[in-house]
Design an enzyme around this catalytic site. Structure first.
Site, PDB file in Angstrom:
ATOM      1  CG  ASP A 232      -9.080   9.532   6.445  1.00 47.02           C
ATOM      2  OD1 ASP A 232      -9.885   9.857   5.660  1.00 47.02           O
ATOM      3  OD2 ASP A 232      -7.899   9.181   6.331  1.00 47.02           O
TER       4      ASP A 232
ATOM      5  N   GLY B 144       0.741  -1.194   0.050  1.00 46.51           N
ATOM      6  CA  GLY B 144      -0.171   0.050  -0.041  1.00 46.51           C
ATOM      7  C   GLY B 144       1.138   1.217   0.044  1.00 46.51           C
ATOM      8  CD  GLU B 145       3.864   4.892  -2.686  1.00 44.72           C
ATOM      9  OE1 GLU B 145       4.938   5.438  -2.718  1.00 44.72           O
ATOM     10  OE2 GLU B 145       3.732   3.940  -3.768  1.00 44.72           O
ATOM     11  N   GLY B 146       0.387   5.709   0.253  1.00 38.30           N
ATOM     12  CA  GLY B 146      -0.621   6.913   0.236  1.00 38.30           C
ATOM     13  C   GLY B 146       0.296   8.266   0.690  1.00 38.30           C
TER      14      GLY B 146
ATOM     15  CG  PHE C  44       0.692   7.075   5.115  1.00 40.55           C
ATOM     16  CD1 PHE C  44       1.435   6.005   5.338  1.00 40.55           C
ATOM     17  CD2 PHE C  44      -0.545   7.083   4.672  1.00 40.55           C
ATOM     18  CE1 PHE C  44       1.135   4.998   4.542  1.00 40.55           C
ATOM     19  CE2 PHE C  44      -1.164   5.759   4.182  1.00 40.55           C
ATOM     20  CZ  PHE C  44      -0.206   4.868   4.159  1.00 40.55           C
ATOM     21  N   GLY C  45       3.139   7.624   3.097  1.00 40.86           N
ATOM     22  CA  GLY C  45       4.249   6.932   2.899  1.00 40.86           C
ATOM     23  C   GLY C  45       3.775   5.658   2.336  1.00 40.86           C
ATOM     24  CB  SER C  46       5.308   2.817   1.355  1.00 39.23           C
ATOM     25  OG  SER C  46       5.626   3.675   0.121  1.00 39.23           O
ATOM     26  CB  VAL C  47       1.579  -0.066   4.147  1.00 36.15           C
ATOM     27  CG1 VAL C  47       1.270  -1.531   5.179  1.00 36.15           C
ATOM     28  CG2 VAL C  47       0.774   0.945   4.734  1.00 36.15           C
TER      29      VAL C  47
ATOM     30  CE  LYS D 111       0.202   4.030   8.474  1.00 38.17           C
ATOM     31  NZ  LYS D 111      -0.816   5.003   8.925  1.00 38.17           N
TER      32      LYS D 111
END
Length: 359
Positions: free
Chosen positions: A168, A51-53, A55-58, A70
């Site tokens: 959120d 995952g990525e957003g 905030f950064g990556s998972v 995370k």
């Protein structure tokens, strides 16, 4: 929590470079070494990224039980605050429908948060992503996920001390374990609500399509903002439609606008995800849609609490009153398919630069 003491604690573990999970007497989580996390994630290899957003990556990590890590990108004050908030809140909460904190790592240039790995990924993956076509989410599973997510919010709003507003709630922040049990995740934007405080005014953070009107326009945040977001999420679970869709000409339509004409006509079958192929409980479908509409009322004082939402979704006797109330409200609206109460908010949605939110 004394954050100076917290980070001193982190640094002392890092300097010892201990191998294995370290438990602090003062905190309920585990403090990992960087060596452990690098080994588990194969040095944060792209093949391990799940995952990525913003905030950064998972990353997925190979351990005896499997972990998700995370990795916050950059060490800005914003990233620092989100890390601190998430670790603080996740360290407080313990509920079967909330993603629990396994541990963390903190150093001068890295902030890593470790969770249990969720093998069935996020709700978004099943509704809109790579697993959507397989339709693993039949109707019973969808309702179980909706109720589980709602029960997680009940814990945050009514049982945690102090109470917590998530801020959120969305499909990508609902993760699914091996049994498709919902786990509400990502507490980086969460707010702790002091005793006796009913609402707060704060900078708007969240995701377009899920934001309550009073929060999007004026920054007024309360538990009812999470209730609104949950109502949007519930419609998304039922229909597999995205909260916002772009129409010809660049106009955006939200999911409440889309669903309202079908409700007025009593065409509830048209609201359900076509991939279900009609295999759903029609009475339960109608009730769930009506609950979602109650949650997304423009006036926050008219929205239910999450305690009421859970009771209604489980089929409490009061659900018939909810259905009747919504039907009466729609009859009073007449044949106008646009809910004028939302016009101001929807005008803002047309211009995504009207306020800053996380995407």
């Amino acid at each position: 929590m004394n954050w100076r003491r917290f980070f001193c604690c982190c640094c002392s573990f890092e300097e010892k470079d201990q191998i294995g999970e370290n438990k602090s007497r003062d905190y309920p989580w585990e403090i990992y070494t960087l060596k452990e996390i690098l080994h588990a994630t194969n040095n944060f290899h792209d093949d391990n990224k799940i995952g990525e957003g913003g905030f950064g990556s998972v990353y997925w990590g190979r351990t005896s039980k499997g972990i998700a890590v995370k990795r916050l990108k950059g060490m800005s004050s914003k990233a620092e605050m989100e890390f601190a908030v998430e670790v603080e809140i996740l360290g407080r909460v313990r509920h079967k429908n909330l993603l629990g904190l396994r541990g963390f790592y903190a150093s001068a240039d890295e902030r890593l948060i470790v969770y249990d790995y969720m093998p069935n990924h996020s709700l978004t993956t099943h509704l809109h992503g790579q697993l959507a076509a397989d339709c693993f989410l039949d109707w019973p599973r969808r309702m179980s996920i909706a109720i589980g997510s709602a029960e997680g919010l009940v814990y945050l709003h009514h049982e945690a001390n102090p109470h917590i507003i998530h801020r959120d709630i969305k499909a990508s922040n609902v993760l699914l374990d091996a049994n498709y049990q919902a786990k509400v995740a990502d507490f980086g934007f969460a707010k702790l609500i002091p005793e006796g405080v009913t609402h707060m005014t704060t900078r708007v953070k969240g995701t377009l399509g899920y934001l309550a009107p009073e929060y999007a326009m004026w920054g007024k945040v309360s538990e009812s903002c999470d209730v609104y977001s949950f109502g949007i999420l519930l419609l998304e679970i039922i229909s597999a439609r995205k909260p916002l869709e772009k129409l010809p000409g660049g106009v955006k339509r939200d999911i409440v606008q889309w669903v309202t004409p079908y409700v007025k006509k009593g065409a509830f079958d048209r609201i359900a995800d076509p991939r279900l192929q009609g295999k759903f409980d029609r009475a339960q479908l109608k009730s769930a849609v009506m609950v979602a509409l109650r949650c997304t009322e423009s006036n926050p004082e008219n929205r239910p609490s999450m305690l009421e939402v859970v009771k209604w979704l489980k089929g409490g006797v009061e659900i018939r009153k909810v259905v009747t109330d919504i039907e009466h409200m729609l009859e009073e609206d007449g044949d106008n398919e646009t809910d004028t109460d939302f016009q101001g908010f929807r005008g803002l949605v047309q211009n995504q630069n009207s306020f800053k939110v996380k995407y």
